[in-house]
Design a protein around this motif. Sequence first.
Motif, PDB file in Angstrom:
ATOM      1  N   PRO A 171       0.816  -1.228   0.000  1.00 31.24           N
ATOM      2  CA  PRO A 171       0.000   0.000   0.000  1.00 31.24           C
ATOM      3  C   PRO A 171       0.847   1.274   0.000  1.00 31.24           C
ATOM      4  O   PRO A 171       0.514   2.235  -0.700  1.00 31.24           O
ATOM      5  N   HIS A 172       1.944   1.268   0.757  1.00 33.49           N
ATOM      6  CA  HIS A 172       2.790   2.471   0.769  1.00 33.49           C
ATOM      7  C   HIS A 172       3.398   2.690  -0.623  1.00 33.49           C
ATOM      8  O   HIS A 172       3.478   3.820  -1.107  1.00 33.49           O
ATOM      9  N   ALA A 173       3.835   1.574  -1.251  1.00 37.94           N
ATOM     10  CA  ALA A 173       4.422   1.700  -2.591  1.00 37.94           C
ATOM     11  C   ALA A 173       3.384   2.225  -3.581  1.00 37.94           C
ATOM     12  O   ALA A 173       3.673   3.125  -4.378  1.00 37.94           O
TER      13      ALA A 173
ATOM     14  N   ASN B 249       1.852   6.294  -7.407  1.00 40.67           N
ATOM     15  CA  ASN B 249       0.802   7.100  -8.050  1.00 40.67           C
ATOM     16  C   ASN B 249       0.999   8.594  -7.821  1.00 40.67           C
ATOM     17  O   ASN B 249       0.819   9.399  -8.733  1.00 40.67           O
ATOM     18  N   LEU B 250       1.415   8.937  -6.592  1.00 40.77           N
ATOM     19  CA  LEU B 250       1.654  10.354  -6.302  1.00 40.77           C
ATOM     20  C   LEU B 250       2.802  10.889  -7.164  1.00 40.77           C
ATOM     21  O   LEU B 250       2.735  11.991  -7.718  1.00 40.77           O
ATOM     22  N   PHE B 251       3.855  10.096  -7.290  1.00 47.69           N
ATOM     23  CA  PHE B 251       5.011  10.530  -8.083  1.00 47.69           C
ATOM     24  C   PHE B 251       4.652  10.639  -9.566  1.00 47.69           C
ATOM     25  O   PHE B 251       5.195  11.489 -10.278  1.00 47.69           O
TER      26      PHE B 251
ATOM     27  N   LEU C 231       8.768   2.985 -11.442  1.00 46.23           N
ATOM     28  CA  LEU C 231       8.901   4.248 -12.202  1.00 46.23           C
ATOM     29  C   LEU C 231      10.085   4.202 -13.167  1.00 46.23           C
ATOM     30  O   LEU C 231      10.313   5.144 -13.911  1.00 46.23           O
ATOM     31  N   ARG C 232      10.840   3.095 -13.111  1.00 43.40           N
ATOM     32  CA  ARG C 232      12.045   2.934 -13.930  1.00 43.40           C
ATOM     33  C   ARG C 232      13.002   4.099 -13.783  1.00 43.40           C
ATOM     34  O   ARG C 232      13.487   4.681 -14.769  1.00 43.40           O
TER      35      ARG C 232
ATOM     36  N   GLU D 267      -8.181   6.350  -1.971  1.00 40.81           N
ATOM     37  CA  GLU D 267      -9.011   5.338  -2.650  1.00 40.81           C
ATOM     38  C   GLU D 267      -8.620   5.222  -4.113  1.00 40.81           C
ATOM     39  O   GLU D 267      -8.666   4.158  -4.711  1.00 40.81           O
ATOM     40  N   LYS D 268      -8.236   6.341  -4.653  1.00 44.94           N
ATOM     41  CA  LYS D 268      -7.840   6.396  -6.057  1.00 44.94           C
ATOM     42  C   LYS D 268      -6.518   5.642  -6.288  1.00 44.94           C
ATOM     43  O   LYS D 268      -6.263   5.134  -7.360  1.00 44.94           O
TER      44      LYS D 268
END
Lengths: 340, 290
Positions: free
Chosen positions: A77-79, A84-86, A113-114, A193-194
């Motif tokens: 979940p943290h990943a 997604n934020l990044f 994110l490579r 949630e997104k």
Amino acid sequence: MNNIFVYCEVTEEGLIADVSLELLSKGRKLANELNIKLEAIVICDQIQNIETQLYPFGVDVIHIAQEPRLFPYTTLPHASIIINLFKEEKPEIALFGATSIGRDLAPRVASSLRCGLTADCTSLEIGDHTENKTQKIYKNLLYQIRPAFGGNIIATIINPDTRPQMATVREGVMKKEHFSETYKGKLKKLNIEKYLKEDDFLVEILERHVEKQKINIKGAQIIIAGGYGVGTKENFDLLYQLADAIGGEVGASRAAVDAGLVDHARQIGQTGITVRPKLYIACGISGAVQHRAGMDQSAKIISINNDPKAPINKIADYTIIGNVGDILPKMIKYYKENSK
Amino acid sequence: MSFRIVVLAKQVPDTRNVGKDAMKADGTVNRAALPAIYNPEDLNALEMALEIKSKIKDAEVIVLTMGPPRAAEIIRESVYRGADKGYLITDRKFAGSDTLATSYAISLAIKKLAPYHLVISGRQAIDGDTAQVGPQAAEKLGIPQITYAEEFISATDKDITIKRRLERGIEVVKTPLPALLTVHSSAPDCRPRNAKLLMRYKYARTLTELQEETRDYTELFDKRPYLQIDEWTVADLNADVELLGLSGSPTKVKKIENVVLQQKETILLTSADKDIEGLIKELIDSHIIG
């Protein structure tokens, strides 16, 4: 240019971990140099006073994700939240603690994110780079400086083409310092949630025993460290006595820990804690590179060793040739006689 | 279907034993003088795999290693200790790969071994100490990762329960399979070589190694096909060469400095009372101690 993001770890006590505050302190300086903003990511269940905890470090934006299942930390979940934020924020630089959490999380994020990731940096600087082949000039890259090859070489790593430029840094390497007591940023609640899917919660923690850190070697201004040359537990007691007298903590080299003279929690060096006290007294420590990597930033170093050729003497300001058992009692005695 | 465990192991220079003879005159490391060894935590990983194999019906342990041709030694060492089989991933096109490119190549090799239940590697290799390839391979495979495994608790064909070692404690976690584990040095040490297995696999070789042998092994290998260690190249993995080596590595080494002991004048003192008292007074006067 986009901003610097720091992943902030939350402790058992609901505070932001020291390593994260140290990274924010460093992040603020890098942000000033690059004229960009400093943003913090906090992923947790409950947390008190997050704004007053973080703003003095010069944080411009706090991204907060709160949900009961987000503490204690699990990888997926943290990943997912960070990846997604990044993808949305496209940070220029992203910093993580080189802790059991950061070193679990950061590679997973970097892989998705490579982008490039450098583990265990001991220094972060901003600099330019000219690509040899193409003569292309890259401005304001993050120089990620770290020991490699068992501490026998120091490498400067860059990520010219991928973003964010990611790095992990161990606790105690950067200095923790407030930027401004009156600094004010803003708080952004993440719409998690997104970002999350149910599969992220398939790994279950069945049991968990985490202790508060009892020994505070990292924060100590004076460290008396013992090595294999101390010889006995009785001689090690002298280290504690000197530490009590002058107000320091006792540390150790790996050899002393392996020999059972002292607890692992006190180990200083590449596989232990990195320290930078104002005084480091090395007793019976020969000074392998792995040990020096964890203490060579100390402001003053005294080596007590009966081997005049011990490698540690070369980085010591003072070398006392002799036995630990003779010298420490004298140091305690003369300290008591002369201190005011 | 058997319970398949894939172990990731690496051959590394022994950076822990940089003795005086391994130092050049200028104080830097002479890398050529360092012996190549089985990465220590990968041995802990192999042991955990062998332990799980002993407790689960119909399990097999397959070792993957990536490196130059001489890294076939890792496969031999693994089968001597109880692994069932090994593959050497080797190709010049892998040279210069950072952890991201390495994890890409390794994840393709693991996919070739599907269906697998577990992937187990050491937490980190002593030449780089990054601890990144395990989690990065897990991400590329789309499976959960359990890092810093210290003790195997139990497993079924659907899940596994593992005790993890954290900085200040432990955690017992249960994850669905397939999953990837990285094993901490506090996990049990690897069992020694087994004499029977040593005899059985003594002549195990890769094709590359066979070409360098003076003796003809054709007959022996026909009779005992298990002696052949398979080599996988970029072509065998169907890898995109752009994602390998230097081009597939986002991190670049800008500069390498050899650590040289700093030559700083140290002030030599004896254990005589006047020396110690003088030092303590100086430390007090300069406010280093209070």
